[in-house]
Write a protein that holds these residues in place. Structure first.
Motif, short mmCIF file in Angstrom:
data_model
loop_
_atom_site.label_atom_id
_atom_site.label_comp_id
_atom_site.label_asym_id
_atom_site.label_seq_id
_atom_site.Cartn_x
_atom_site.Cartn_y
_atom_site.Cartn_z
N LYS A 111 0.82 -1.20 0.00
CA LYS A 111 0.00 0.00 0.00
C LYS A 111 0.85 1.25 0.00
CE LYS A 111 -4.34 0.03 2.35
NZ LYS A 111 -5.08 0.17 3.57
N PHE A 112 0.27 2.35 -0.47
CA PHE A 112 0.93 3.65 -0.38
C PHE A 112 0.80 4.16 1.03
CE2 PHE A 112 2.51 7.69 -1.37
CZ PHE A 112 1.66 8.66 -0.87
N CYS A 113 1.93 4.61 1.60
CA CYS A 113 1.88 5.08 2.97
C CYS A 113 2.40 6.50 3.04
CB CYS A 113 2.72 4.18 3.86
SG CYS A 113 2.55 4.61 5.58
N ARG A 114 1.53 7.42 3.39
CA ARG A 114 1.90 8.82 3.35
C ARG A 114 2.86 9.23 4.45
NH1 ARG A 114 0.01 13.39 1.01
NH2 ARG A 114 -1.75 12.62 -0.15
N THR A 115 2.72 8.59 5.61
CA THR A 115 3.44 9.15 6.77
C THR A 115 4.54 8.27 7.31
OG1 THR A 115 1.72 8.20 8.14
CG2 THR A 115 1.48 10.51 7.52
N ILE A 116 5.33 7.74 6.43
CA ILE A 116 6.48 6.97 6.95
C ILE A 116 7.55 7.95 7.38
CG2 ILE A 116 8.20 5.23 6.41
CD1 ILE A 116 6.63 4.42 4.04
N ILE A 121 12.28 3.16 7.87
CA ILE A 121 12.26 2.38 6.63
C ILE A 121 13.36 1.34 6.63
CG2 ILE A 121 12.60 2.50 4.15
CD1 ILE A 121 11.43 5.24 4.19
N GLN A 122 12.97 0.11 6.30
CA GLN A 122 13.97 -0.94 6.19
C GLN A 122 14.05 -1.39 4.75
OE1 GLN A 122 12.88 -4.04 8.93
NE2 GLN A 122 14.16 -3.00 10.45
N LEU A 168 10.31 3.57 -6.00
CA LEU A 168 11.27 4.02 -7.02
C LEU A 168 12.03 5.23 -6.50
CD1 LEU A 168 9.16 3.81 -10.32
CD2 LEU A 168 11.23 2.50 -9.80
N SER A 169 11.26 6.14 -5.89
CA SER A 169 11.86 7.37 -5.43
C SER A 169 12.86 7.13 -4.30
CB SER A 169 10.74 8.29 -4.96
OG SER A 169 11.21 9.29 -4.13
N MET A 170 12.50 6.25 -3.40
CA MET A 170 13.39 5.99 -2.26
C MET A 170 14.69 5.33 -2.67
SD MET A 170 11.13 5.18 1.09
CE MET A 170 9.81 4.15 0.47
N GLN A 171 14.66 4.64 -3.80
CA GLN A 171 15.90 4.03 -4.27
C GLN A 171 16.56 4.88 -5.34
OE1 GLN A 171 15.35 -0.51 -4.63
NE2 GLN A 171 13.28 0.30 -4.83
N ASN A 172 15.97 6.02 -5.59
CA ASN A 172 16.49 6.92 -6.62
C ASN A 172 16.70 6.20 -7.96
OD1 ASN A 172 17.36 9.52 -7.48
ND2 ASN A 172 19.44 8.73 -7.54
#
Lengths: 407, 413
Positions: A111-116, A121-122, A168-172
């Motif tokens: 799911k998309f999670c707005r407030t991580i 994050i692992q 995708l964004s978190m892994q650039n």
């Protein structure tokens, strides 16, 4: 109902086989080295430089944290699967044999999670690129399923594709893989835009429509940045011109949420090769015809040049331009010459009976002339655009257009 | 570079420092400003920079200044900036200039009178110019060009310092214009909105109080924004104001204003005279104007094609596109006039087929349906008075004033 089926299949998303084949040995990770200072990479540059209104709000990673390398092998991390099973928080598409408390690695999608918070994050929670591609393929296949009402499908795919963009964004990931995935997601939003717009009268869908367009624009803008980042020579990417044309076509009609500056301002920053590409010329021409009210050329060009996706995007707008045409014809005609609907319906690419309905919806009466043909008495004073939008009488006419093109 | 002795270098630096300190204590902005104009490449700043390269310990000299602490915060980074600038290291120069400028702003806030306004203007300008140079340098070496954005933030702080009651607010418009220039360059034009709101709607400012020069620049930028948003009547007001109040010697500025004013005027049906176009070398508009005068659609399209890049860059392309309707109107009027000469009693009836022929003669391929469509639009928008008899494929023109002028109402509205 049947026609919608036909159209859905005809406009089915056909992902480039190479990009979405997880077993392809051609695939190589092309990410920048994680140890590099994030501020130096161009992706960061774009995030900081760009308009905060237009930024993808899925970007939660702080600019100073190193890029993560996802290791999650499933469409949904096991931890989340277990958690949502116990909370019975499973979408209909994720339920194993319809059981609201059981899912499986083949059904559950993260799911998309707005407030991580970035601290929590692992890497085991983040999906690697091949998994993301597999996930996207799975979601796109759901779009064509007929089991559930489209709003339900849309809602699910909308959320889960957002989560893909988050990973995708978190892994650039900003290479060709990102481009092809973003292109697929844009296509989803375009198809959704088309299908949601067909649900006339259901007012709660208009906000869904609105949110979808917003997300569509955000994806497009990110995609444009990706094209720039991956530019080798001065040439454009394969689909670049067409995707730029989508942005232009979204401005047809006044329903688009104002997400920034006018088109004039936007054109200022575009390179000439893009502005002068065939697809962009076509989109700009359509805008010109629409704003001038040249319905004849509008529909002719649409039939001659529009791609499937462009047609998809433009379709919900067609009735507005048809109503405008009716208004002009009504205003400028000669009282003793009621305007023949058959003739007008051909120009406006709509069935005569549907054109008649459209006249009525706009507050105008129709008549039958001496030869028994339907006509629009002109100089009527009661023309008005329906406040709640149009029902979109596009189905058969557009199918005709597409059939004509296939021949 | 000629040999520079340590003694001479020392002298130049202490000379600069005492001029700076004296200017502040005697509140003389005219003397202070040139000391801050890093990019002016004045001989004195260049020779100072040379001295700084020789005499490395300028900080000690700064420490010896009478009004030490406050000025030191400004002057130390300023000296480093001057030095870096001379060496062509613009990104470095910008970073220290921002430090100096922030310190200066602090002091400016504390000074009771706006004596240092001119110096503040100089700094505001230098910040922008240096940031632009810095970004060019960064971009060409593959790095992230974010200095201009930083300049924008700094200028906003300056604007905030000036936007209050009290005599300092007269400088706010100048800074607002610097901000416009930054935002236009960055493409983040929407950020102008908050500045405009502060100037126009918040009750802080009386627009008439500002210097004329700044008002002209302000109207130019806000006028351009109105052009992009297609509010042609407001755009006309603002750009005309700018043109009227622009100093007669500033030909280049007048040209810039006209570049936007002409398309706006065309949209409300006012054609510029040929001499105006020639005087300001705006030949790209010459062909557009001719096309409208002659009713030659082919010429208009040609002009748009030929200057497409230029028109798209300045953002007036979409405005000019709309002028097609004026050209159609003129073409049909010409046909009407010719018919009147031949047979006045029948002139007011124009066969659609004739219009098709006229367009074919211009090498434009439009069928009768499209012509009918266009004529319907012209009637709807009151560019033609009359009606279309569909069965007979004729447009019947009103006997009185069949081709009304726009009269200030923008085309396309």
């Amino acid at each position: 109902m049947e026609e919608r089926t036909g159209r859905g299949r005809g406009l089915g998303l056909r992902p480039a086989r190479k990009a979405l084949d997880p077993s392809s040995s051609i695939w190589k990770p092309m990410r920048s080295c994680p140890a590099r200072d994030p501020k130096e990479t161009s992706a960061e540059a774009f995030r900081e430089r760009s308009n905060p209104h237009l930024d993808d709000d899925d970007n939660l990673r702080s600019p100073n944290s190193p890029y993560l390398v996802g290791t999650c092998p499933d469409m949904c991390p096991a931890k989340e699967r277990a958690q949502r099973e116990s909370l019975r928080d499973l979408s209909v598409f994720e339920r194993l044999n319809g059981n609201p408390a059981r899912t499986s690695p083949h059904l559950a999608v993260k799911k998309f999670c707005r407030t991580i918070s970035t601290v929590d994050i692992q890497e085991s929670d983040i999906r690697s690129p091949p998994v993301l591609q597999r996930t996207l393929k799975h979601l796109i296949n759901l779009v064509n399923s007929e089991e559930h009402p489209f709003e339900v499908v849309h809602d699910f795919v909308f959320d889960r594709t957002r989560s893909i963009r988050q990973d995708l964004s978190m892994q650039n990931i900003i290479d060709d893989q990102a481009i092809s995935m973003y292109e697929e997601m844009v296509k989803f939003h375009i198809v959704s835009h088309n299908r949601l717009a067909m649900h006339w009268g259901k007012s709660d869908l208009s906000s869904l429509c609105h949110l979808n367009i917003e997300q569509l624009m955000k994806c497009l803008l990110t995609l444009f940045k990706l094209y720039d980042l991956n530019r080798l020579s001065r040439s454009l990417h394969t689909n670049e011109a067409e995707f730029y044309s989508f942005f232009v076509l979204l401005h047809l009609g006044g329903k688009i949420p104002k997400m920034g500056d006018s088109l004039s301002l936007w054109y200022r920053q575009l390179s000439l090769p893009i502005l002068q590409s065939k697809k962009m010329h076509f989109a700009r021409a359509l805008m010109r015809y629409s704003q001038m009210g040249n319905y004849k050329r509008f529909f002719c060009s649409l039939e001659a040049e529009a791609s499937d996706l462009q047609l998809c995007l433009v379709e919900p707008f067609l009735d507005e331009i048809r109503a405008q045409a009716i208004s002009h014809v009504n205003y400028s005609g000669y009282k003793l010459h009621p305007y023949p609907l058959m003739h007008l319906s051909k120009i406006l690419m709509i069935k005569e009976s549907e054109l008649e309905d459209l006249c009525h919806v706009c507050g105008l009466e129709t008549s039958i002339d001496e030869a028994g043909m339907k006509a629009l008495p002109v100089k009527q004073t009661k023309f008005s655009l329906p406040k709640s939008g149009f029902r979109s009488y596009c189905l058969s006419a557009i199918d005709d257009v597409k059939r004509r093109k296939d021949l | 570079m000629a040999y520079l002795s340590m003694g001479e270098a020392h002298r130049r630096i202490t000379d600069y420092l005492s001029r700076f300190s004296d200017a502040v204590s005697s509140q003389d902005a005219a003397v202070l400003s040139p000391l801050l104009a890093v990019s002016s490449n004045s001989a004195s700043l260049q020779s100072l920079a040379d001295a700084l390269n020789v005499f490395q310990d300028s900080n000690r000299l700064v420490g010896q200044l009478e009004r030490s602490s406050q000025l030191a915060e400004i002057v130390s980074p300023l000296l480093r900036c001057i030095q870096s600038y001379r060496l062509g290291r613009f990104a470095d120069a910008y970073v220290v200039l921002e430090k100096a400028a922030n310190a200066f702003l602090q002091e400016f806030r504390n000074w009771e009178t706006p004596w240092a306004m001119e110096a503040l203007y100089t700094l505001a300008l230098e910040i922008r110019l240096l940031a632009e140079k810095a970004d060019r340098e960064l971009a060409s070496s593959g790095k992230n060009p974010e200095k201009l954005q930083g300049a924008g933030s700094f200028l906003m702080r300056v604007f905030g310092a000036l936007a209050g009651k009290g005599p300092k607010r007269a400088g706010a418009l100048y800074v607002a214009c610097q901000l416009f220039k930054v935002y236009f360059k960055l493409g983040t034009v929407h950020l102008c909105r908050s500045v405009i709101r502060s100037i126009e709607t918040a009750r802080i400012f009386d627009f008439e109080e500002f210097p004329v020069k700044d008002k002209v620049t302000y109207m130019y930028y806000t006028g351009r924004l109105e052009v992009y948003n297609e509010n042609f009547l407001v755009a006309d007001q603002k750009l005309t104001y700018a043109l009227m109040h622009c100093s007669p010697r500033k030909e280049a500025n007048k040209r810039m204003i006209l570049k936007y004013l002409i398309p706006v005027k065309l949209s409300i049906g006012i054609l510029p005279k040929q001499w105006l176009i020639e005087k300001y070398n705006l030949i790209e508009y010459g062909e557009v104007v001719n096309a409208i005068k002659k009713g030659d659609l082919r010429l208009l399209r040609q002009a748009l094609r030929e200057h497409e890049d230029r028109f798209l860059r300045s953002g007036v392309y979409l405005v000019l596109e709309k002028l097609e309707l004026l050209v159609y109107q003129r073409l049909i009027k010409k046909i009407y006039v010719l018919q009147k000469q031949k047979d006045p009693s029948k002139a007011h009836q124009v066969k659609l087929e004739i219009i098709v022929k006229a367009l074919k003669w211009l090498e434009l391929d439009m069928d009768i349906d499209e012509v009918e469509c266009i004529v319907a639009i012209l009637i709807y928008k009151n560019l033609i008075k009359g009606y279309i008899a569909h069965k007979s494929k004729v447009v019947v023109l009103s006997k009185q004033d069949p081709f009304p002028k726009l009269n200030g109402k923008p085309i396309g509205s």
